[in-house]
Scaffold this motif. Sequence first.
Motif, mmCIF file in Angstrom:
data_model
loop_
_atom_site.group_PDB
_atom_site.id
_atom_site.type_symbol
_atom_site.label_atom_id
_atom_site.label_comp_id
_atom_site.label_asym_id
_atom_site.label_seq_id
_atom_site.Cartn_x
_atom_site.Cartn_y
_atom_site.Cartn_z
ATOM 1 N N LEU A 11 0.851 -1.192 0.000
ATOM 2 C CA LEU A 11 0.000 0.000 0.000
ATOM 3 C C LEU A 11 0.886 1.241 0.000
ATOM 4 N N ILE A 12 0.685 2.091 -1.004
ATOM 5 C CA ILE A 12 1.458 3.333 -1.117
ATOM 6 C C ILE A 12 0.510 4.497 -0.820
ATOM 7 N N VAL A 13 0.770 5.180 0.281
ATOM 8 C CA VAL A 13 -0.072 6.323 0.670
ATOM 9 C C VAL A 13 0.763 7.579 0.455
ATOM 10 N N GLY A 59 2.975 13.845 5.234
ATOM 11 C CA GLY A 59 2.124 15.017 5.031
ATOM 12 C C GLY A 59 0.976 14.698 4.089
ATOM 13 N N LEU A 60 -0.181 14.427 4.658
ATOM 14 C CA LEU A 60 -1.342 14.095 3.825
ATOM 15 C C LEU A 60 -2.389 15.194 3.961
ATOM 16 N N PRO A 61 -3.184 15.405 2.909
ATOM 17 C CA PRO A 61 -4.114 16.544 2.953
ATOM 18 C C PRO A 61 -5.215 16.408 4.004
ATOM 19 N N ASP A 62 -5.564 15.178 4.374
ATOM 20 C CA ASP A 62 -6.705 15.034 5.292
ATOM 21 C C ASP A 62 -6.308 14.470 6.649
ATOM 22 N N GLY A 63 -5.093 14.672 7.046
ATOM 23 C CA GLY A 63 -4.774 14.208 8.404
ATOM 24 C C GLY A 63 -3.287 14.058 8.646
ATOM 25 N N CYS A 81 5.503 -0.770 8.345
ATOM 26 C CA CYS A 81 5.187 0.528 7.740
ATOM 27 C C CYS A 81 6.474 1.332 7.573
ATOM 28 N N PHE A 82 6.610 1.940 6.421
ATOM 29 C CA PHE A 82 7.799 2.730 6.118
ATOM 30 C C PHE A 82 7.356 4.160 5.834
ATOM 31 N N ILE A 83 8.000 5.088 6.516
ATOM 32 C CA ILE A 83 7.581 6.490 6.446
ATOM 33 C C ILE A 83 8.422 7.256 5.424
ATOM 34 N N LEU A 84 7.736 8.106 4.666
ATOM 35 C CA LEU A 84 8.430 9.009 3.749
ATOM 36 C C LEU A 84 8.144 10.435 4.189
ATOM 37 N N THR A 85 9.124 11.285 4.053
ATOM 38 C CA THR A 85 8.875 12.693 4.341
ATOM 39 C C THR A 85 9.852 13.551 3.567
ATOM 40 N N ALA A 86 9.403 14.774 3.296
ATOM 41 C CA ALA A 86 10.290 15.697 2.590
ATOM 42 C C ALA A 86 11.236 16.387 3.570
ATOM 43 N N TYR A 104 12.297 4.955 8.286
ATOM 44 C CA TYR A 104 11.980 6.336 7.982
ATOM 45 C C TYR A 104 12.882 6.783 6.839
ATOM 46 N N PHE A 105 12.310 7.307 5.749
ATOM 47 C CA PHE A 105 13.106 7.712 4.588
ATOM 48 C C PHE A 105 12.762 9.151 4.212
#
Lengths: 457, 111
Positions: A11-13, A59-63, A81-86, A104-105
């Motif tokens: 699952l890619i969110v 960073g998602l638009p609804d939460g 679960c693997f986290i992505l962030t800018a 975390y990436f």
Amino acid sequence: MMDKQLQGRILIVEDDVSTRRILSLFCSQQGFQPLECSCSADALRLIEEPVLAVILDLGLPDGDGVELLRKVLEEKPWVPCFILTARDSARVAVECIKAGARDYFTKPVDLAALFSAICDAVKRLNSAAPNTVDSPLASSKDSGWLSKAGRESHVSFLNATASDQPVLMTGEAGTGKVRFAGMIHEAGVNAQGPLRILRIGDPGIGCVEAALFGSAGGGGENPVRGELQRSAGGTLVIHGLEHLSQPLQSKLAEVLNSGQFQQPGSKMTFPVSCRIICTASADLAAEAAVGRFSKKLWFSLKPMHIPLPSLRRRIEDLPVFCEQFITSFCVAAKRPRLSISAPAMEVLLQYDWPGNLDELRHCIEAACRNTEGSIIGTADCPSYLWDPAKRGEGSSALVVGSARIEEMERASLVAALALCAGNRRLVAKRLGVSLRTVYNMLKRHHLAGKRQARDLE
Amino acid sequence: MKTRPDLLDIDQLVSLGDLTGGGVYQIVDDFASCLMDRVAGLRAISGERNMGEMRMAVHQLKGSALSCGFLSVASMLEPDGVGDALDFSGLEACAWESIGAWKRFLSVIRS
């Protein structure tokens, strides 16, 4: 060719379309099946499907991504679960890892590193937590269970997922029969359809026949759909098969053999379009041998019979179960990860778990609640596990103990009856007791037949 | 005209191309094609003074720019700093230059 252990959905969110497309492309090229979404609401809907791992943008638009991570892990605590962030923020990274993220990436994501981490996590999950629906165990021949009984049930699981035959699962209370049925459903050919559970003996279901087959209604009007119809395209779990009445056992056997059924009060025939998984706590072979269970139904289900081992028969697997239960508890309670001390583990391994996995789960949850530090000690576990006085004086322990002796005696008697074709004298000889003792045992276990008086004459 | 070395992360683009058998280039090209529209969209949102929406749009554009190797564009986008006026002129100029650099990179790759 791709490692079969790694086949499955990821699952890619990610709300940023370019990053999502790149991840999806690479995911497909690695042999995974990408499931894409761009917001929390869709992610929570998609996580209900079987997934191997989740890649989650913070960073998602609804939460808030961390909140979503917690919800995802509440739903599926075993899914890595693997986290992505800018943003390269140590504080956020720590928060995510505390919340249960595997890694975390920061963007731009090193795809090779990300997918290497995913593959590692999936393989580790495969060997450490084989009893999870989304784990790739469904395609793995290597179960990871240490016990022979656990490995055998895993092989049965693989066989069951590879076909749509009716399944019978037997095992003591608390061995996880319904959960196992759910796993077979999710890993099997009917996974896209509904999973419904009919608990025979549950007073809430009313008339079992109507609940199972439905009813035609008065004059053919207002027909009520039964569970066989409601489960169309999916799986129907009939829990507590031994409680089904003899006439319904015969009717169910007919349904399994013909692949169709009629509703009470109707001449119309309906096809069975769901998979049927039955569970029972009783030894149905023995029950069928003495006429207390439909032989026809037993022989219909016997080809795909999965006996689930009790926890004491697979005690080597206890640490793996502990790990799963601790993880589930900590995620649900939003607590940092706990571990278990060696002495506490020793105590757990010494106990014989008459309540099986259900009892273990309750004990682990109690221990987690009692633990103030990060390590579960012996004293955090319920006292009856480590205090011999309490174990001995506890009436429940004695009742459980005597109940088990009764069960064992009954099982020996039923087996001897089956082996000796019901000949009481041979049974007495085989068990090394007198004929009168055999009759006393038959009476006590409600197995006495009409032949008793004649044999004793 | 020579490409400014800081506009694109060439190593990243080459590595992505290798990993995906070149499949990623279409995605990056799509991003380049809509980059000016997205910058214009940002400017429009900025005019509405909706800071939440602005922060999200900046976050998304920065994520895309980072993933597609548009380093300079990404470095000009700071979601936490959107309260201060974004340098839209500078951003547009940088975006144009980056798109040009990308087109040149693509022609080299495809030749």
